[in-house]
Write a protein that holds these residues in place. Structure first.
Motif, PDB file in Angstrom:
ATOM      1  N   VAL A 151      67.315   7.498 -67.330  1.00  0.00           N
ATOM      2  CA  VAL A 151      65.981   7.806 -67.847  1.00  0.00           C
ATOM      3  C   VAL A 151      65.971   9.202 -68.442  1.00  0.00           C
ATOM      4  N   VAL A 152      65.526   9.306 -69.691  1.00  0.00           N
ATOM      5  CA  VAL A 152      65.429  10.583 -70.386  1.00  0.00           C
ATOM      6  C   VAL A 152      63.961  10.959 -70.514  1.00  0.00           C
ATOM      7  N   ASP A 153      63.605  12.137 -70.066  1.00  0.00           N
ATOM      8  CA  ASP A 153      62.223  12.613 -70.136  1.00  0.00           C
ATOM      9  C   ASP A 153      61.828  12.797 -71.601  1.00  0.00           C
ATOM     10  N   PRO A 154      60.798  12.087 -72.074  1.00  0.00           N
ATOM     11  CA  PRO A 154      60.451  12.183 -73.497  1.00  0.00           C
ATOM     12  C   PRO A 154      59.837  13.525 -73.884  1.00  0.00           C
ATOM     13  N   ILE A 155      59.411  14.312 -72.908  1.00  0.00           N
ATOM     14  CA  ILE A 155      58.810  15.614 -73.208  1.00  0.00           C
ATOM     15  C   ILE A 155      59.876  16.704 -73.242  1.00  0.00           C
ATOM     16  N   THR A 156      60.682  16.784 -72.200  1.00  0.00           N
ATOM     17  CA  THR A 156      61.694  17.845 -72.136  1.00  0.00           C
ATOM     18  C   THR A 156      63.003  17.455 -72.798  1.00  0.00           C
ATOM     19  N   GLY A 157      63.275  16.152 -72.902  1.00  0.00           N
ATOM     20  CA  GLY A 157      64.548  15.692 -73.454  1.00  0.00           C
ATOM     21  C   GLY A 157      65.682  15.678 -72.453  1.00  0.00           C
ATOM     22  N   ASP A 158      65.414  16.087 -71.208  1.00  0.00           N
ATOM     23  CA  ASP A 158      66.444  16.100 -70.172  1.00  0.00           C
ATOM     24  C   ASP A 158      66.634  14.713 -69.561  1.00  0.00           C
ATOM     25  N   VAL A 159      67.823  14.468 -69.034  1.00  0.00           N
ATOM     26  CA  VAL A 159      68.068  13.262 -68.241  1.00  0.00           C
ATOM     27  C   VAL A 159      67.405  13.464 -66.877  1.00  0.00           C
ATOM     28  N   ARG A 160      66.426  12.600 -66.574  1.00  0.00           N
ATOM     29  CA  ARG A 160      65.727  12.728 -65.287  1.00  0.00           C
ATOM     30  C   ARG A 160      66.578  12.195 -64.153  1.00  0.00           C
ATOM     31  N   TRP A 161      67.221  11.054 -64.371  1.00  0.00           N
ATOM     32  CA  TRP A 161      68.176  10.532 -63.385  1.00  0.00           C
ATOM     33  C   TRP A 161      69.061   9.483 -64.026  1.00  0.00           C
ATOM     34  N   SER A 162      70.257   9.388 -63.500  1.00  0.00           N
ATOM     35  CA  SER A 162      71.208   8.378 -63.947  1.00  0.00           C
ATOM     36  C   SER A 162      72.175   8.104 -62.807  1.00  0.00           C
ATOM     37  N   TYR A 163      72.207   6.847 -62.336  1.00  0.00           N
ATOM     38  CA  TYR A 163      73.107   6.499 -61.242  1.00  0.00           C
ATOM     39  C   TYR A 163      74.567   6.655 -61.646  1.00  0.00           C
ATOM     40  N   ASP A 167      76.148  13.904 -62.868  1.00  0.00           N
ATOM     41  CA  ASP A 167      76.256  15.286 -63.331  1.00  0.00           C
ATOM     42  C   ASP A 167      75.399  15.565 -64.567  1.00  0.00           C
ATOM     43  N   TRP A 168      74.810  14.497 -65.133  1.00  0.00           N
ATOM     44  CA  TRP A 168      73.884  14.684 -66.244  1.00  0.00           C
ATOM     45  C   TRP A 168      72.483  14.832 -65.640  1.00  0.00           C
TER      46      TRP A 168
END
Length: 382
Positions: A151-163, A167-168
Motif C-alpha cells: 500500500v502506497v500512501d497517496p498523500i505522502t507517496g511513501d510505502v505504508r506497508w508491504s509484507y 525494508d520499503w
C-alpha cells in the motif's frame, strides 16, 4: 485596455505542447500538416518548429515528396531529448527499463540486489547499471516510477506497508529523492498494470474498468473516469482481504496470505483444487493452462466471487484478468469468469484477459514516468 504580457507566452507554450503531442502520436509531420492539425497558420507553425528545433526537442526526420515543388521536410520529436526509468521491485530482484521521450524502450535489465536490506542503494545501483548499458547519462533521466507490492500512501507517496518488502517503509522515498532527484515516484504495482492496460492493452478506449491481478498475490487496479482510484489511505484494491463465504476471516491482518479471498484463489488453494481434479503441472500457471473443463470451471467460479463483489460496488463494465493465473487461463478462463459473474450479478461486465505485451508493471511504470517527463519537458519550451 492593457494586454497581459503573459498571454502570448502562455499561448506559445500551449501551442508548443499541442504540437509536440501531435508529433508523438502521429509524426513525423510536415509544417503544413502540423499547421492544419493545430489550426495554426503556416507562418506560426514554422516559427513554432524553429523554436522547438532550437530547444533540441524537434528535428528534421526526412522528406515527403509533393507535386512539382521541393520536397517538404518531415519533423519529429528528438527521442534523446529526455529519458525516463521504470522499475519493478520484487523480494529477490529488481527489474529496470529505460525509455526515451517517445516511449521507445532502450534497455531492460533484471538484477539481484547486492544489498537487499538497503532499498535506496539497490535502486540506485540498478538504475545506474541500466543507464550504463544504454549509454545514457543518469542526469538525463527526467522521471523515475517504481512499482512495489503493498500500500502506497497517496498523500505522502511513501510505502505504508508491504509484507514482501519490509525494508520499503516510510522514509525510503525521501532518501531515493535525495539520491536520484525529486522526480522519483512509488506506485502500487497493480495500479501500474491498470495504466498499462489503459494505454496499450485490453482497456484501450475504456475509462472505467478494473484489473484483477490473480497470481502469487491478489490485487485490484481501479480506473474510474480515466483516473486511478487509490482510496484515502492507498488501500483501494487490496482484494485479497475481501471476506468470502466459506473462508475464515483473518484473526491477524499482519499475517501474510490470511485474507479470505487469498485463501480461496491463492496458489496453495488452486494447487489443492488441482489435486482433487487429478490435474498435474509443475506450477500453478501450468495447472491453469492445462486444466480440464471441470478444473477451470471451479477456478473461474472462485475468481468470480471477487469479480462479482467489485461489480456490484463499482459496475466497471470491463474486467481485465492479469497476473500469472490470468495470463495462463487466457480467453478460456476469462469467458468462464464472465459467465460465472453473470449468474450472480445484476450487472454483466465483459471479462477479458490481459493484452499487455512483456512486463505489465514495467510498462505501466514507463507510462506514468513518461507522463511526468513530458509535462516537465513540453511545458518548458518558451
Amino acid at each position: 485596455m492593457s494586454r497581459s504580457p503573459g498571454v502570448p507566452r502562455l499561448l506559445r507554450r500551449l501551442n508548443d505542447r499541442a504540437a509536440l503531442e501531435l508529433l508523438l502520436m502521429d509524426g513525423p509531420l510536415t509544417r503544413a500538416e502540423l499547421g492544419e492539425r493545430t489550426g495554426l497558420s503556416k507562418v506560426t507553425a514554422g516559427q513554432l518548429l524553429a523554436r522547438l528545433e532550437e530547444r533540441g526537442l524537434v528535428e528534421v526526420a526526412g522528406e515527403r515528396a509533393g507535386g512539382r515543388g521541393p520536397h517538404a521536410a518531415l519533423y519529429a520529436v528528438v527521442p534523446s531529448s529526455a529519458y525516463v526509468a521504470g522499475l519493478e521491485v520484487l523480494p529477490d530482484s529488481l527489474k529496470v527499463a529505460v525509455a526515451d521521450i517517445t516511449g521507445r524502450v532502450v534497455v531492460e535489465i533484471t538484477l539481484n540486489p547486492s544489498d537487499g536490506r538497503d532499498p535506496v542503494k539497490a535502486v540506485h545501483e540498478a538504475v545506474q547499471r541500466a543507464c550504463d548499458t544504454a549509454n545514457v547519462s543518469l542526469s538525463r533521466l527526467r522521471a523515475f516510477v517504481i512499482g512495489t507490492r503493498g500500500v502506497v500512501d497517496p498523500i505522502t507517496g511513501d510505502v505504508r506497508w508491504s509484507y514482501d518488502l519490509p525494508d520499503w517503509h516510510v522514509g525510503v522515498l525521501a532518501s531515493l529523492r535525495e539520491t536520484l532527484g525529486a522526480s522519483v515516484t512509488i506506485e502500487n504495482d497493480v495500479n501500474l498494470v491498470a495504466l498499462a492496460e489503459h494505454k496499450y492493452g485490453a482497456a484501450v478506449g475504456h475509462d472505467d474498468f478494473v484489473v484483477v491481478w490473480a497470481g502469487v498475490g491478489q490485487g485490484l487496479g481501479v480506473m474510474l473516469g480515466g483516473r486511478l482510484h487509490r482510496g484515502i489511505s492507498g488501500g483501494a484494491g487490496e482484494i485479497g482481504w475481501l471476506p468470502v463465504p466459506g473462508e475464515p476471516l483473518p484473526t491477524d491482518v499482519s499475517e501474510p496470505q490470511s485474507g479470505s479471498f487469498q485463501r480461496l484463489v491463492g496458489h496453495d488453494a488452486l494447487r489443492g483444487l488441482a489435486d482433487r481434479h487429478g490435474v498435474t503441472g509443475r506450477t500453478v500457471p501450468d495447472l491453469v493452462r492445462g486444466g480440464d473443463e471441470g478444473y477451470l470451471d471451479e477456478v473461474a467460479g472462485r475468481l468470480a466471487v471477487g469479480a462479482a463483489a467489485v461489480t456490484v460496488v463499482l459496475d466497471p463494465g470491463l474486467i481485465v484478468l492479469s497476473g500469472d493465473i490470468g495470463r495462463a487461463g487466457g480467453a478460456r478462463l476469462a469467458a468462464k469468469v464472465q459467465e460465472a459473474v453473470a449468474r450472480v450479478c445484476p450487472s454483466r461486465p465483459t471479462v477479458v484477459t490481459t493484452q499487455v505485451a512483456g512486463n505489465p508493471v514495467l510498462r505501466g511504470a514507463l507510462v506514468a514516468a513518461l507522463e511526468q517527463a513530458r509535462e516537465q519537458v513540453f511545458s518548458d519550451t518558451v
